[in-house]
Write a protein that holds these residues in place. Structure first.
Motif, PDB file in Angstrom:
ATOM      1  N   PHE A  14      45.999  52.872  38.002  1.00 26.43           N
ATOM      2  CA  PHE A  14      46.024  53.963  38.970  1.00 26.43           C
ATOM      3  C   PHE A  14      47.301  53.992  39.812  1.00 26.43           C
ATOM      4  O   PHE A  14      47.919  55.042  39.950  1.00 26.43           O
ATOM      5  CB  PHE A  14      44.805  53.877  39.896  1.00 26.43           C
ATOM      6  CG  PHE A  14      43.495  53.904  39.170  1.00 26.43           C
ATOM      7  CD1 PHE A  14      43.082  55.034  38.492  1.00 26.43           C
ATOM      8  CD2 PHE A  14      42.667  52.788  39.152  1.00 26.43           C
ATOM      9  CE1 PHE A  14      41.881  55.067  37.804  1.00 26.43           C
ATOM     10  CE2 PHE A  14      41.459  52.806  38.477  1.00 26.43           C
ATOM     11  CZ  PHE A  14      41.062  53.940  37.796  1.00 26.43           C
ATOM     12  N   ILE A  15      47.674  52.880  40.413  1.00 24.42           N
ATOM     13  CA  ILE A  15      48.851  52.845  41.281  1.00 24.42           C
ATOM     14  C   ILE A  15      50.024  52.317  40.477  1.00 24.42           C
ATOM     15  O   ILE A  15      50.160  51.118  40.252  1.00 24.42           O
ATOM     16  CB  ILE A  15      48.610  51.970  42.529  1.00 24.42           C
ATOM     17  CG1 ILE A  15      47.379  52.452  43.297  1.00 24.42           C
ATOM     18  CG2 ILE A  15      49.838  52.018  43.441  1.00 24.42           C
ATOM     19  CD1 ILE A  15      47.002  51.584  44.485  1.00 24.42           C
ATOM     20  N   LYS A  16      50.875  53.235  40.035  1.00 25.26           N
ATOM     21  CA  LYS A  16      52.021  52.878  39.209  1.00 25.26           C
ATOM     22  C   LYS A  16      53.263  52.663  40.084  1.00 25.26           C
ATOM     23  O   LYS A  16      53.447  53.351  41.090  1.00 25.26           O
ATOM     24  CB  LYS A  16      52.308  54.000  38.201  1.00 25.26           C
ATOM     25  CG  LYS A  16      51.102  54.422  37.361  1.00 25.26           C
ATOM     26  CD  LYS A  16      50.734  53.366  36.354  1.00 25.26           C
ATOM     27  CE  LYS A  16      49.569  53.834  35.464  1.00 25.26           C
ATOM     28  NZ  LYS A  16      49.896  54.997  34.633  1.00 25.26           N
ATOM     29  N   THR A  17      54.095  51.711  39.686  1.00 27.88           N
ATOM     30  CA  THR A  17      55.346  51.468  40.404  1.00 27.88           C
ATOM     31  C   THR A  17      56.418  52.442  39.942  1.00 27.88           C
ATOM     32  O   THR A  17      56.638  52.600  38.730  1.00 27.88           O
ATOM     33  CB  THR A  17      55.838  50.030  40.164  1.00 27.88           C
ATOM     34  OG1 THR A  17      54.854  49.107  40.634  1.00 27.88           O
ATOM     35  CG2 THR A  17      57.148  49.772  40.907  1.00 27.88           C
ATOM     36  N   ALA A  18      57.055  53.114  40.902  1.00 30.07           N
ATOM     37  CA  ALA A  18      58.226  53.937  40.617  1.00 30.07           C
ATOM     38  C   ALA A  18      59.434  53.075  40.978  1.00 30.07           C
ATOM     39  O   ALA A  18      59.762  52.929  42.163  1.00 30.07           O
ATOM     40  CB  ALA A  18      58.207  55.222  41.434  1.00 30.07           C
ATOM     41  N   ILE A  19      60.055  52.478  39.983  1.00 29.16           N
ATOM     42  CA  ILE A  19      61.074  51.449  40.203  1.00 29.16           C
ATOM     43  C   ILE A  19      62.187  51.963  41.111  1.00 29.16           C
ATOM     44  O   ILE A  19      62.764  53.028  40.890  1.00 29.16           O
ATOM     45  CB  ILE A  19      61.658  50.981  38.858  1.00 29.16           C
ATOM     46  CG1 ILE A  19      60.550  50.344  38.008  1.00 29.16           C
ATOM     47  CG2 ILE A  19      62.795  49.980  39.080  1.00 29.16           C
ATOM     48  CD1 ILE A  19      60.987  49.968  36.615  1.00 29.16           C
ATOM     49  N   GLY A  20      62.452  51.178  42.155  1.00 31.38           N
ATOM     50  CA  GLY A  20      63.515  51.510  43.095  1.00 31.38           C
ATOM     51  C   GLY A  20      63.159  52.564  44.120  1.00 31.38           C
ATOM     52  O   GLY A  20      63.980  52.899  44.969  1.00 31.38           O
ATOM     53  N   VAL A  21      61.935  53.101  44.034  1.00 32.05           N
ATOM     54  CA  VAL A  21      61.551  54.185  44.943  1.00 32.05           C
ATOM     55  C   VAL A  21      60.290  53.845  45.722  1.00 32.05           C
ATOM     56  O   VAL A  21      60.293  53.752  46.944  1.00 32.05           O
ATOM     57  CB  VAL A  21      61.337  55.510  44.175  1.00 32.05           C
ATOM     58  CG1 VAL A  21      60.964  56.633  45.139  1.00 32.05           C
ATOM     59  CG2 VAL A  21      62.587  55.872  43.392  1.00 32.05           C
ATOM     60  N   GLY A  22      59.190  53.671  45.013  1.00 29.32           N
ATOM     61  CA  GLY A  22      57.914  53.428  45.686  1.00 29.32           C
ATOM     62  C   GLY A  22      56.794  53.373  44.669  1.00 29.32           C
ATOM     63  O   GLY A  22      56.868  52.638  43.692  1.00 29.32           O
ATOM     64  N   TYR A  23      55.781  54.245  44.868  1.00 25.41           N
ATOM     65  CA  TYR A  23      54.599  54.199  44.008  1.00 25.41           C
ATOM     66  C   TYR A  23      54.096  55.602  43.716  1.00 25.41           C
ATOM     67  O   TYR A  23      54.294  56.539  44.500  1.00 25.41           O
ATOM     68  CB  TYR A  23      53.489  53.384  44.682  1.00 25.41           C
ATOM     69  CG  TYR A  23      53.875  51.948  44.928  1.00 25.41           C
ATOM     70  CD1 TYR A  23      53.713  50.976  43.941  1.00 25.41           C
ATOM     71  CD2 TYR A  23      54.432  51.564  46.143  1.00 25.41           C
ATOM     72  CE1 TYR A  23      54.084  49.663  44.158  1.00 25.41           C
ATOM     73  CE2 TYR A  23      54.816  50.249  46.373  1.00 25.41           C
ATOM     74  CZ  TYR A  23      54.633  49.304  45.380  1.00 25.41           C
ATOM     75  OH  TYR A  23      55.013  48.002  45.591  1.00 25.41           O
ATOM     76  N   LYS A  24      53.404  55.721  42.568  1.00 24.11           N
ATOM     77  CA  LYS A  24      52.780  56.989  42.183  1.00 24.11           C
ATOM     78  C   LYS A  24      51.331  56.724  41.817  1.00 24.11           C
ATOM     79  O   LYS A  24      51.037  55.802  41.053  1.00 24.11           O
ATOM     80  CB  LYS A  24      53.509  57.630  41.007  1.00 24.11           C
ATOM     81  CG  LYS A  24      52.906  58.972  40.583  1.00 24.11           C
ATOM     82  CD  LYS A  24      53.704  59.623  39.474  1.00 24.11           C
ATOM     83  CE  LYS A  24      53.447  58.998  38.135  1.00 24.11           C
ATOM     84  NZ  LYS A  24      54.011  59.774  37.013  1.00 24.11           N
ATOM     85  N   PHE A  25      50.443  57.522  42.362  1.00 20.25           N
ATOM     86  CA  PHE A  25      49.012  57.405  42.066  1.00 20.25           C
ATOM     87  C   PHE A  25      48.684  58.335  40.918  1.00 20.25           C
ATOM     88  O   PHE A  25      48.885  59.551  41.001  1.00 20.25           O
ATOM     89  CB  PHE A  25      48.194  57.764  43.304  1.00 20.25           C
ATOM     90  CG  PHE A  25      46.724  57.599  43.137  1.00 20.25           C
ATOM     91  CD1 PHE A  25      46.150  56.341  43.092  1.00 20.25           C
ATOM     92  CD2 PHE A  25      45.896  58.705  43.028  1.00 20.25           C
ATOM     93  CE1 PHE A  25      44.779  56.180  42.934  1.00 20.25           C
ATOM     94  CE2 PHE A  25      44.522  58.561  42.882  1.00 20.25           C
ATOM     95  CZ  PHE A  25      43.968  57.290  42.839  1.00 20.25           C
ATOM     96  N   ASP A  26      48.175  57.786  39.833  1.00 16.55           N
ATOM     97  CA  ASP A  26      47.887  58.566  38.632  1.00 16.55           C
ATOM     98  C   ASP A  26      46.415  58.388  38.287  1.00 16.55           C
ATOM     99  O   ASP A  26      45.995  57.314  37.866  1.00 16.55           O
ATOM    100  CB  ASP A  26      48.761  58.085  37.483  1.00 16.55           C
ATOM    101  CG  ASP A  26      48.617  58.957  36.237  1.00 16.55           C
ATOM    102  OD1 ASP A  26      47.789  59.903  36.278  1.00 16.55           O
ATOM    103  OD2 ASP A  26      49.304  58.700  35.238  1.00 16.55           O
ATOM    104  N   ASP A  27      45.637  59.446  38.486  1.00 13.44           N
ATOM    105  CA  ASP A  27      44.209  59.369  38.179  1.00 13.44           C
ATOM    106  C   ASP A  27      43.803  60.491  37.238  1.00 13.44           C
ATOM    107  O   ASP A  27      42.744  61.089  37.372  1.00 13.44           O
ATOM    108  CB  ASP A  27      43.371  59.425  39.461  1.00 13.44           C
ATOM    109  CG  ASP A  27      41.935  58.950  39.222  1.00 13.44           C
ATOM    110  OD1 ASP A  27      41.665  58.416  38.131  1.00 13.44           O
ATOM    111  OD2 ASP A  27      41.084  59.128  40.107  1.00 13.44           O
ATOM    112  N   ALA A  28      44.662  60.800  36.279  1.00 14.22           N
ATOM    113  CA  ALA A  28      44.301  61.774  35.257  1.00 14.22           C
ATOM    114  C   ALA A  28      43.465  61.103  34.195  1.00 14.22           C
ATOM    115  O   ALA A  28      43.450  59.883  34.070  1.00 14.22           O
ATOM    116  CB  ALA A  28      45.568  62.380  34.635  1.00 14.22           C
TER     117      ALA A  28
END
Length: 237
Positions: free
Chosen positions: A220-234
Protein backbone atom coordinates in the motif's frame (compact mmCIF):
# COMPACT_ATOMS: atom_id res chain seq x y z
CA UNK A 1 -31.37 7.45 -3.28
CA UNK A 2 -30.89 7.99 -7.03
CA UNK A 3 -27.51 8.08 -8.74
CA UNK A 4 -26.72 9.51 -12.18
CA UNK A 5 -23.81 7.84 -13.97
CA UNK A 6 -22.09 9.90 -16.67
CA UNK A 7 -19.46 7.82 -18.46
CA UNK A 8 -18.82 7.66 -22.22
CA UNK A 9 -17.19 4.20 -22.12
CA UNK A 10 -20.28 2.00 -22.13
CA UNK A 11 -18.61 -1.07 -20.66
CA UNK A 12 -17.45 0.97 -17.67
CA UNK A 13 -20.86 2.61 -17.34
CA UNK A 14 -22.56 -0.80 -17.35
CA UNK A 15 -20.12 -2.14 -14.74
CA UNK A 16 -20.80 0.84 -12.46
CA UNK A 17 -24.56 0.54 -12.88
CA UNK A 18 -24.57 -3.20 -12.18
CA UNK A 19 -22.37 -2.78 -9.10
CA UNK A 20 -24.54 -0.03 -7.62
CA UNK A 21 -27.88 -1.63 -8.46
CA UNK A 22 -26.73 -4.87 -6.83
CA UNK A 23 -26.31 -2.80 -3.65
CA UNK A 24 -29.85 -1.44 -3.90
CA UNK A 25 -29.22 1.96 -5.51
CA UNK A 26 -31.43 3.33 -8.28
CA UNK A 27 -29.33 4.43 -11.26
CA UNK A 28 -29.66 6.36 -14.49
CA UNK A 29 -26.90 6.39 -17.11
CA UNK A 30 -25.88 8.73 -19.92
CA UNK A 31 -22.78 9.07 -22.05
CA UNK A 32 -22.09 12.77 -22.68
CA UNK A 33 -22.10 16.11 -20.89
CA UNK A 34 -25.20 17.66 -22.45
CA UNK A 35 -27.31 14.60 -21.68
CA UNK A 36 -25.98 14.71 -18.13
CA UNK A 37 -27.24 18.26 -17.64
CA UNK A 38 -30.65 17.38 -19.06
CA UNK A 39 -31.02 14.33 -16.80
CA UNK A 40 -29.81 16.32 -13.81
CA UNK A 41 -32.54 18.92 -14.30
CA UNK A 42 -35.16 16.23 -14.93
CA UNK A 43 -34.26 13.76 -12.16
CA UNK A 44 -32.32 15.83 -9.59
CA UNK A 45 -30.27 12.84 -8.37
CA UNK A 46 -28.69 12.58 -4.93
CA UNK A 47 -25.26 11.76 -6.34
CA UNK A 48 -23.58 12.02 -9.75
CA UNK A 49 -20.70 9.82 -10.88
CA UNK A 50 -19.04 12.00 -13.49
CA UNK A 51 -16.21 11.07 -15.85
CA UNK A 52 -13.65 13.81 -16.40
CA UNK A 53 -13.17 13.11 -20.11
CA UNK A 54 -16.50 13.33 -21.92
CA UNK A 55 -17.43 14.15 -25.52
CA UNK A 56 -18.72 17.67 -25.93
CA UNK A 57 -18.79 19.20 -22.48
CA UNK A 58 -16.11 17.66 -20.28
CA UNK A 59 -16.68 16.65 -16.67
CA UNK A 60 -15.26 19.85 -15.19
CA UNK A 61 -17.66 22.01 -17.23
CA UNK A 62 -20.62 19.78 -16.36
CA UNK A 63 -19.67 19.96 -12.68
CA UNK A 64 -19.35 23.74 -12.78
CA UNK A 65 -22.75 24.19 -14.50
CA UNK A 66 -24.48 21.93 -11.98
CA UNK A 67 -23.04 23.94 -9.09
CA UNK A 68 -24.32 27.15 -10.71
CA UNK A 69 -27.93 25.91 -10.76
CA UNK A 70 -30.37 27.46 -8.31
CA UNK A 71 -33.62 26.03 -6.92
CA UNK A 72 -32.45 22.50 -7.73
CA UNK A 73 -31.03 19.72 -5.55
CA UNK A 74 -27.31 20.13 -4.86
CA UNK A 75 -25.99 16.59 -5.44
CA UNK A 76 -22.74 15.02 -4.33
CA UNK A 77 -20.37 14.66 -7.28
CA UNK A 78 -17.85 11.82 -7.54
CA UNK A 79 -15.39 12.45 -10.36
CA UNK A 80 -13.79 9.62 -12.35
CA UNK A 81 -10.28 10.31 -13.59
CA UNK A 82 -7.43 8.41 -15.22
CA UNK A 83 -4.09 8.01 -13.48
CA UNK A 84 -1.76 10.95 -14.03
CA UNK A 85 -4.45 13.61 -14.36
CA UNK A 86 -4.36 16.63 -12.09
CA UNK A 87 -6.23 15.51 -8.98
CA UNK A 88 -6.01 18.92 -7.31
CA UNK A 89 -7.63 20.50 -10.35
CA UNK A 90 -10.45 18.00 -10.17
CA UNK A 91 -11.30 18.02 -6.48
CA UNK A 92 -10.44 21.65 -5.77
CA UNK A 93 -13.11 24.01 -4.52
CA UNK A 94 -13.27 25.72 -7.91
CA UNK A 95 -14.68 22.59 -9.56
CA UNK A 96 -17.28 21.69 -6.93
CA UNK A 97 -16.47 17.96 -6.92
CA UNK A 98 -16.79 16.20 -3.55
CA UNK A 99 -14.51 13.22 -4.20
CA UNK A 100 -12.73 11.39 -6.98
CA UNK A 101 -11.96 7.82 -7.99
CA UNK A 102 -8.93 6.93 -10.10
CA UNK A 103 -9.24 4.51 -13.00
CA UNK A 104 -8.83 1.59 -13.01
CA UNK A 105 -10.89 1.10 -9.88
CA UNK A 106 -12.61 -1.90 -8.36
CA UNK A 107 -16.41 -1.97 -8.03
CA UNK A 108 -16.00 -2.40 -4.27
CA UNK A 109 -13.93 0.78 -4.00
CA UNK A 110 -16.49 2.75 -6.00
CA UNK A 111 -19.40 1.49 -3.91
CA UNK A 112 -17.49 2.35 -0.72
CA UNK A 113 -16.92 5.92 -1.90
CA UNK A 114 -20.56 6.29 -2.93
CA UNK A 115 -21.73 5.05 0.47
CA UNK A 116 -19.34 7.40 2.26
CA UNK A 117 -20.66 10.41 0.36
CA UNK A 118 -24.32 9.53 0.84
CA UNK A 119 -23.69 8.79 4.52
CA UNK A 120 -22.80 12.46 4.98
CA UNK A 121 -26.32 13.44 3.99
CA UNK A 122 -28.04 10.66 5.91
CA UNK A 123 -26.27 11.29 9.21
CA UNK A 124 -25.77 15.01 9.20
CA UNK A 125 -28.55 16.50 7.11
CA UNK A 126 -26.15 17.49 4.37
CA UNK A 127 -23.23 18.55 6.57
CA UNK A 128 -20.11 16.60 5.56
CA UNK A 129 -19.07 13.75 7.79
CA UNK A 130 -15.35 13.16 7.73
CA UNK A 131 -15.24 9.62 6.37
CA UNK A 132 -12.80 8.57 3.66
CA UNK A 133 -12.62 5.18 1.97
CA UNK A 134 -10.33 3.26 -0.34
CA UNK A 135 -10.43 -0.36 -1.41
CA UNK A 136 -9.00 -1.73 1.84
CA UNK A 137 -9.23 1.13 4.35
CA UNK A 138 -11.81 3.44 5.93
CA UNK A 139 -10.90 6.45 8.08
CA UNK A 140 -13.54 8.15 10.23
CA UNK A 141 -12.16 11.47 11.45
CA UNK A 142 -15.16 12.29 13.61
CA UNK A 143 -14.80 9.12 15.69
CA UNK A 144 -11.02 8.88 15.17
CA UNK A 145 -11.32 5.29 13.95
CA UNK A 146 -9.38 3.61 11.16
CA UNK A 147 -10.38 0.19 9.87
CA UNK A 148 -9.05 -2.28 7.36
CA UNK A 149 -11.76 -3.68 5.10
CA UNK A 150 -11.57 -7.46 4.90
CA UNK A 151 -13.41 -9.89 2.63
CA UNK A 152 -17.17 -9.49 2.49
CA UNK A 153 -18.57 -6.96 4.94
CA UNK A 154 -15.98 -7.68 7.65
CA UNK A 155 -13.54 -5.07 8.89
CA UNK A 156 -10.75 -4.85 11.45
CA UNK A 157 -10.15 -1.76 13.58
CA UNK A 158 -6.53 -0.62 13.49
CA UNK A 159 -4.68 0.31 16.67
CA UNK A 160 -2.79 3.43 15.60
CA UNK A 161 -0.94 6.19 17.40
CA UNK A 162 -2.00 9.79 16.73
CA UNK A 163 0.81 10.26 14.21
CA UNK A 164 0.03 6.99 12.45
CA UNK A 165 -3.65 7.92 12.23
CA UNK A 166 -2.76 11.30 10.72
CA UNK A 167 -0.47 9.67 8.17
CA UNK A 168 -3.05 7.08 7.13
CA UNK A 169 -5.69 9.80 6.82
CA UNK A 170 -3.51 11.82 4.46
CA UNK A 171 -2.72 8.74 2.38
CA UNK A 172 -6.35 7.57 2.17
CA UNK A 173 -7.47 11.05 1.12
CA UNK A 174 -4.85 11.12 -1.64
CA UNK A 175 -4.61 7.64 -3.22
CA UNK A 176 -2.22 7.39 -6.14
CA UNK A 177 -0.61 10.73 -5.37
CA UNK A 178 2.99 11.18 -4.23
CA UNK A 179 3.29 12.98 -0.88
CA UNK A 180 6.73 14.45 -0.34
CA UNK A 181 8.36 14.48 3.09
CA UNK A 182 7.79 18.21 3.55
CA UNK A 183 4.04 17.76 3.16
CA UNK A 184 3.99 14.78 5.51
CA UNK A 185 5.90 16.74 8.14
CA UNK A 186 3.56 19.71 7.82
CA UNK A 187 0.58 17.37 8.18
CA UNK A 188 2.05 15.75 11.31
CA UNK A 189 3.62 18.69 13.13
CA UNK A 190 2.66 21.89 11.31
CA UNK A 191 5.11 24.79 11.16
CA UNK A 192 6.64 23.99 14.56
CA UNK A 193 8.86 21.19 13.28
CA UNK A 194 12.62 21.63 13.41
CA UNK A 195 14.98 18.76 12.61
CA UNK A 196 15.80 16.10 10.06
CA UNK A 197 12.88 15.49 7.68
CA UNK A 198 13.90 11.82 7.55
CA UNK A 199 12.20 11.40 10.92
CA UNK A 200 8.97 10.92 8.97
CA UNK A 201 10.44 7.69 7.56
CA UNK A 202 10.33 6.18 11.05
CA UNK A 203 6.62 6.94 11.39
CA UNK A 204 5.89 5.53 7.94
CA UNK A 205 7.81 2.36 8.83
CA UNK A 206 5.71 1.93 11.98
CA UNK A 207 2.49 2.46 10.06
CA UNK A 208 3.60 -0.11 7.49
CA UNK A 209 4.04 -2.69 10.23
CA UNK A 210 0.38 -2.25 11.17
CA UNK A 211 -1.25 -2.21 7.73
CA UNK A 212 1.04 -4.07 5.33
CA UNK A 213 0.85 -7.86 4.81
CA UNK A 214 4.64 -7.75 4.43
CA UNK A 215 6.26 -4.46 5.55
CA UNK A 216 9.49 -5.43 3.75
CA UNK A 217 7.59 -5.46 0.45
CA UNK A 218 4.93 -2.76 0.89
CA UNK A 219 1.67 -3.29 -0.93
CA UNK A 220 0.00 0.00 0.00
CA UNK A 221 2.60 2.61 1.00
CA UNK A 222 5.15 2.73 -1.80
CA UNK A 223 8.43 4.65 -1.59
CA UNK A 224 8.91 7.41 -4.16
CA UNK A 225 12.71 7.42 -4.20
CA UNK A 226 14.19 10.80 -3.34
CA UNK A 227 10.77 12.37 -2.82
CA UNK A 228 8.49 10.70 -0.28
CA UNK A 229 5.69 8.15 -0.44
CA UNK A 230 2.68 7.17 -2.54
CA UNK A 231 -0.38 5.36 -1.24
CA UNK A 232 -1.63 2.82 -3.77
CA UNK A 233 -4.84 0.98 -2.95
CA UNK A 234 -6.07 0.01 -6.40
CA UNK A 235 -7.29 -3.51 -7.11
CA UNK A 236 -4.42 -5.88 -7.83
CA UNK A 237 -4.52 -7.39 -11.31
Amino acid sequence: MEILIVEDERTIAELIQESLESEGFACRTCYDGLSALELFRERQPDLIILDLRLPGLDGLEVCARIRQQTNLKDPYILMLTARGEEIDRIVGLSTGADDYCVKPFSPRELVARVRALLRRSLRHGGHPQQIYCTEHFTVDLERHIATRNLHGDKSQQLELTSSEFKLLTLFVKNPGRVCDRARLIEHLWGDDFFGDERVVDTHVARLRKKIEPDPRQPRFIKTAIGVGYKFDDAMES
